[in-house]
Design an enzyme around this catalytic site. Structure first.
Site, PDB file in Angstrom:
ATOM      1  N   ARG A 132       8.417  -0.774   7.259  1.00  0.00           N
ATOM      2  CA  ARG A 132       9.218  -1.967   7.043  1.00  0.00           C
ATOM      3  C   ARG A 132      10.132  -1.777   5.830  1.00  0.00           C
ATOM      4  NH1 ARG A 132       4.495  -6.408   6.919  1.00  0.00           N
ATOM      5  NH2 ARG A 132       3.412  -4.610   6.023  1.00  0.00           N
TER       6      ARG A 132
ATOM      7  N   ASP B 253      -6.262  -8.074   3.466  1.00  0.00           N
ATOM      8  CA  ASP B 253      -5.355  -8.086   2.306  1.00  0.00           C
ATOM      9  C   ASP B 253      -5.888  -8.970   1.188  1.00  0.00           C
ATOM     10  OD1 ASP B 253      -3.317  -6.320   2.874  1.00  0.00           O
ATOM     11  OD2 ASP B 253      -2.142  -7.772   3.997  1.00  0.00           O
TER      12      ASP B 253
END
Length: 369
Positions: free
Chosen positions: A15, A270
């Site tokens: 990304r 995360d």
């Protein structure tokens, strides 16, 4: 303002913080943009497209991180990147500090102003910069689960949607937010049986109205979770407490309730993960097995569909990048309480209450800045 976009360097992370269209918008409003060579090449956004949009191409990340006033990324900076940050800079990216005390320490030491995508709030109280990646991760969770249920991947050999005469897999989704909703949508679409557990009755009502009889909604209790674990082929961990560590909803002892070869997908990794046995993995080595149960705990799941994820993310972040660049962080945060909620660290102090509490740091109210 001079904005910097370094290339992402996390494992299998393709990304990029800004698309060429985003660069063009910033340049049109009088800002300079530094983009590292090759930052978007992995998803078909070649350097010439950034040049055409008005960016200045820079060979190495260090030059970008030292020169830029506003750094726009996707993932948290790696340790050596933190060493290049300084006071007076704005870092705008996903940080997920609750799961990384060392990163928190390094960013505090840098003195940079760190605004985390995942704690920015909009007028409705939702998380507009987390939502697009939650949508992607929720949908990917079912793709990953279906693949890792295959016997060759260590799974139980169950086809998620079943076939005529053979029952489909049972999917348990822990958390009915954006991740959970998208996971349920994919699982239902593939023909699985789905149960969603959540503590919010209001949210369960919304899910019931959206899905009808295609799913089962359950209020979250230990009994409800354990009963569903005994039935589940797949468990998706989709629980979020903004800015804080994810709650541990499945213990190692409770793994014994699952059939061998069942798959756990921890989308909350995360933020530390919501299974006791979770630990972060990569796209290169996405799974491990504990007590016969497959664990998929990739910490940057949307990076696996990096082109889709980049466009989804930058469509959400660009208005905020423009706001920070045009007004400066002090005015932008003063005028936008939701963006102010994204401020996690500033000049060596914690400015998010969950981070301060978790790491026993003194807390400074962002409004006072």
């Amino acid at each position: 303002m001079l904005i910097g976009v370094p290339k992402e360097i996390k494992n299998n992370e393709y990304r990029v913080g800004l698309t060429p269209a985003g660069v063009r918008e910033l340049v049109a409003q009088g800002h300079g943009v530094l983009v590292q060579c090759g930052a978007g090449s992995g998803i078909g956004l070649d350097d010439d497209r950034y040049l055409a949009a008005g960016a200045e191409l820079v060979v190495d990340a260090e030059q970008i991180l030292r020169r830029a006033e506003l750094i726009v990324k996707v993932k948290e900076p790696q340790p050596h990147e933190c060493d290049w940050l300084r006071a007076g800079q704005i870092l705008f990216t996903y940080l997920h500090l609750a799961s990384d005390g060392e990163l928190t320490r390094r960013l505090l030491a840098s003195g940079a102003t760190c605004i985390a995508y995942e704690t920015v709030i909009d007028a409705r109280g939702s998380l507009p910069l987390l939502a697009p990646m939650s949508e992607v991760a929720g949908r990917m969770a079912i793709q990953a689960a279906a693949h890792h249920l295959e016997k060759a991947q260590g799974g139980s050999g169950v086809l998620l949607g079943g076939v005529p005469g053979v029952a489909p897999a049972q999917v348990l989704v822990l958390g009915g937010g954006v991740v959970g909703t998208n996971a349920a949508r994919m699982a239902v679409g593939l023909g699985a049986r789905v149960a969603i557990v959540d503590k919010s009755l209001a949210r369960l009502r919304e899910l019931d109205e959206a899905f009808g009889s295609r799913i089962v909604t359950l209020y979250s209790t230990l009994d409800a979770i354990e009963q569903q674990l005994a039935l589940a082929d797949v468990v998706v961990g989709a629980v979020l407490i903004p800015g804080a560590a994810a709650p541990r909803l499945v213990t190692r002892k409770q793994l014994a309730l699952l059939r061998p070869g069942s798959v756990l997908v921890d989308v909350a990794i995360d933020q530390g993960g919501c299974f006791e046995t979770s630990r972060a993995t990569t796209h290169e080595q996405p799974t491990f097995i504990v007590d016969g149960i497959v664990h998929y705990c990739v910490a940057n799941m949307p990076g696996g569909v990096a082109r889709t994820a980049t466009f989804a993310l930058t469509h959400a972040t660009l208005p905020y990048v423009l706001k920070l660049a045009n007004a400066g962080w002090r005015v932008a945060l003063r005028d936008d309480a939701g963006l102010r909620g994204g401020l996690n660290l500033h000049e060596g102090v914690a400015t998010h209450p969950a981070i301060a509490e978790l790491f026993s740091l003194s807390y400074t109210d962002p409004a006072s800045l």
